[in-house]
Design an enzyme around this catalytic site. Structure first.
Site, mmCIF file in Angstrom:
data_model
loop_
_atom_site.group_PDB
_atom_site.id
_atom_site.type_symbol
_atom_site.label_atom_id
_atom_site.label_comp_id
_atom_site.label_asym_id
_atom_site.label_seq_id
_atom_site.Cartn_x
_atom_site.Cartn_y
_atom_site.Cartn_z
ATOM 1 C CB ALA A 218 -27.791 -30.337 -8.564
ATOM 2 C CB THR A 219 -30.440 -25.334 -9.043
ATOM 3 O OG1 THR A 219 -29.206 -25.005 -8.706
ATOM 4 C CG2 THR A 219 -31.525 -24.259 -8.441
ATOM 5 C CD GLN B 208 -19.949 -30.424 -4.639
ATOM 6 O OE1 GLN B 208 -19.033 -31.094 -5.047
ATOM 7 N NE2 GLN B 208 -20.067 -29.104 -5.082
ATOM 8 C CB ALA C 229 -23.630 -33.281 -16.314
ATOM 9 C CG HIS C 230 -21.721 -28.189 -13.519
ATOM 10 N ND1 HIS C 230 -21.077 -27.200 -12.833
ATOM 11 C CD2 HIS C 230 -22.970 -27.940 -13.167
ATOM 12 C CE1 HIS C 230 -21.968 -26.762 -11.704
ATOM 13 N NE2 HIS C 230 -23.061 -27.057 -12.064
ATOM 14 C CB THR D 21 -36.992 -30.502 -26.992
ATOM 15 O OG1 THR D 21 -38.143 -30.205 -27.644
ATOM 16 C CG2 THR D 21 -35.973 -31.406 -27.888
ATOM 17 C CB CYS E 289 -24.104 -20.085 -4.713
ATOM 18 S SG CYS E 289 -23.816 -21.777 -5.606
HETATM 19 C C1 PLP Z 1 -23.291 -27.344 -7.371
HETATM 20 C C2 PLP Z 1 -24.287 -27.877 -6.385
HETATM 21 C C3 PLP Z 1 -25.517 -27.598 -6.578
HETATM 22 C C4 PLP Z 1 -26.230 -26.826 -7.840
HETATM 23 O O1 PLP Z 1 -26.031 -27.802 -8.805
HETATM 24 P P1 PLP Z 1 -26.139 -27.065 -10.462
HETATM 25 O O2 PLP Z 1 -26.231 -28.400 -11.320
HETATM 26 O O3 PLP Z 1 -25.163 -26.100 -10.719
HETATM 27 O O4 PLP Z 1 -27.767 -26.407 -10.357
HETATM 28 C C5 PLP Z 1 -26.553 -28.196 -5.711
HETATM 29 N N1 PLP Z 1 -26.336 -28.619 -4.451
HETATM 30 C C6 PLP Z 1 -25.022 -29.043 -4.222
HETATM 31 C C7 PLP Z 1 -24.543 -29.659 -3.084
HETATM 32 C C8 PLP Z 1 -23.983 -28.661 -5.147
HETATM 33 O O5 PLP Z 1 -22.614 -28.702 -4.909
#
Ligand code: PLP
Length: 423
Positions: A78-79, A214, A235-236, A278, A368
């Site tokens: 997501a970052t 989230q 995904a995580h 890739t 974070c």
């Molecule tokens: C965890 C999170 C991110 C970052 O996601 P990553 O996949 O770890 O880069 C960004 N925004 C929100 C709201 C999150 O909870």
């Protein structure tokens, strides 16, 4: 107390989640014999990988209500999705931006690339509108864009972390390129009024980006119904593997124009040049399977987590009679993420409590920022006093959470809070 060698009870599912066994199962063939490169066009190793990636796109598109699988671009998380959405939209749409030459998502639009009164035509710096409680993965790219000349407007929230749609409407001007509002806050559980913001963004003809890391698989989410143009997810956070996420990029905007985005990376042209490199087939497959499972099981799981959340709070309150327990964020209900708790116990600062609770894995703020002694920016934005912020504990329940874990954790928390208050 904690048994020797026993693992702490995990209560930090907003920071990350374990891989679901069914997801791992789906990934294994793509880590073993099916190792082909999805871009290899000359043999079946490549064709098989390409088919798996395309099927993963279809499943992810279905999970968020996207019209077409091509609207899903894989990223590292997501970052990166947030950075691509924010920096990519700014570069492509700001006055003097590199957009014309840059990558274009959903290239089958009408091909009209500017609009009357558009940011590139209006006086002043291109503007981005966002909210004070956004994740650093939105606020930091915004800060970087501000250094490049963007006008960034950061809207306030109320004491429950909600942004007002009227404030969003009032902030949009001639130079506005994009509005970025998250779906769900992982620290205080606030669900933002996306449908109203989506309507405003469409009416005012600005892009609507939503960080839904989230939210996907946890609350109902439909990009078309909500008027979302760009949506980041990962995904995580939904029992999939770490290292992969996606950006949904709407192909057809309401105004008939194509959505323009400049790529962050330049390389071998994969994903129509928008995000070359890739593709990690096992991660794509795992991400899709995880999203599919989370969405299919969402209604029942949301109900289960809501009940466990209530059980946690009632157990804690019963064990600490007469002690004031603050609830940060919205009350449990339609405006709050199921399974999220943010609580403060009178007379028990979090930094004194956590070292006594080594048998529980929880946090005081977003993962974070919890390493820094800075009080939570999210709780600051809610207008809470310092002492209240220093008491705040963030707990997140998840798929593996059991009733027994909730009872044990609430009792342990009460026990140590009581000792702290007496001492
Ligand atoms: C965890 C999170 C991110 C970052 O996601 P990553 O996949 O770890 O880069 C960004 N925004 C929100 C709201 C999150 O909870």
């Amino acid at each position: 107390m904690q048994r020797a060698g026993a693992r702490p009870i995990y209560l930090d599912y907003h920071a990350t989640t374990p891989l679901d066994a069914r997801v791992l199962e789906a990934m294994l063939p793509w880590l073993r014999e099916d190792f082909g490169n999805a871009s290899s066009q000359t043999h079946s190793y490549g064709w098989r990988a390409e088919a798996a990636v395309e099927e993963s796109r279809e499943r992810l598109a279905a999970a968020i209500g996207a019209a077409e699988p091509e609207e899903i671009v894989f990223t590292s998380g997501a970052t990166e999705s947030n950075n691509l959405a924010l920096c990519g939209a700014f570069a492509a749409n700001a006055r003097g931006g590199a957009g014309g030459a840059g990558g274009v998502a959903g290239g089958a639009g009408q091909g009209v690339s500017s609009k009357s009164g558009a940011p590139e035509g209006a006086g002043g710096a291109a503007q981005i509108v966002t909210v004070a409680t956004e994740h650093p993965a939105v606020l930091e790219p915004c800060a970087a864009l501000a250094k490049q000349g963007a006008a960034v407007t950061v809207l306030p929230v109320n004491s429950e972390g909600l942004v007002s749609p009227a404030d969003v409407a009032a902030a949009i001007g001639e130079a506005t390129v994009l509005v970025s509002v998250m779906a769900a806050n992982g620290e205080i559980g606030t669900l933002q009024p996306l449908a109203e913001i989506g309507r405003i963004a469409a009416e005012r003809d600005v892009l609507f980006h939503c960080d839904a890391a989230q939210a996907v698989g946890k609350i109902p989410l439909d990009v078309q119904a909500l008027g979302i143009d760009l949506l980041s997810f990962s995904a995580h956070k939904l029992y999939g593997p770490k290292g992969i996420g996606a950006l949904y990029i709407r192909r057809r905007r309401r105004n008939g124009r194509r959505l323009r985005l400049a790529p962050l990376l330049h390389g071998g042209g994969q994903q129509r040049g928008l995000r070359p490199g890739t593709l990690p087939t096992p991660l794509c497959v795992g991400f899709a399977r995880a999203a599919e499972l989370a969405c299919a099981e969402r209604p029942a799981e949301a109900q289960r987590l809501t009940e466990l959340r209530t059980l946690f709070e009632s157990t804690l309150r019963a064990a600490l009679p007469g002690v004031q327990i603050e609830r940060n964020g919205p009350p449990p209900g339609p405006q709050r993420l199921p399974g999220n708790l943010n609580l403060g116990i009178e007379g028990a600062p979090a930094d004194a409590l956590l070292p006594r609770l080594k048998d529980l894995a929880l946090s005081t703020g977003s993962a974070c920022s919890s390493a820094t002694p800075e009080p939570s920016p999210v709780l600051q934005a809610c207008g809470h006093p310092k002492e209240r912020i220093h008491r705040a504990l963030r707990l997140a329940l998840g798929r593996p959470t059991t009733e027994q874990e909730v009872l044990t954790a609430a009792q342990r928390l009460a026990e140590e809070a009581a000792k702290l208050r007496e001492g």
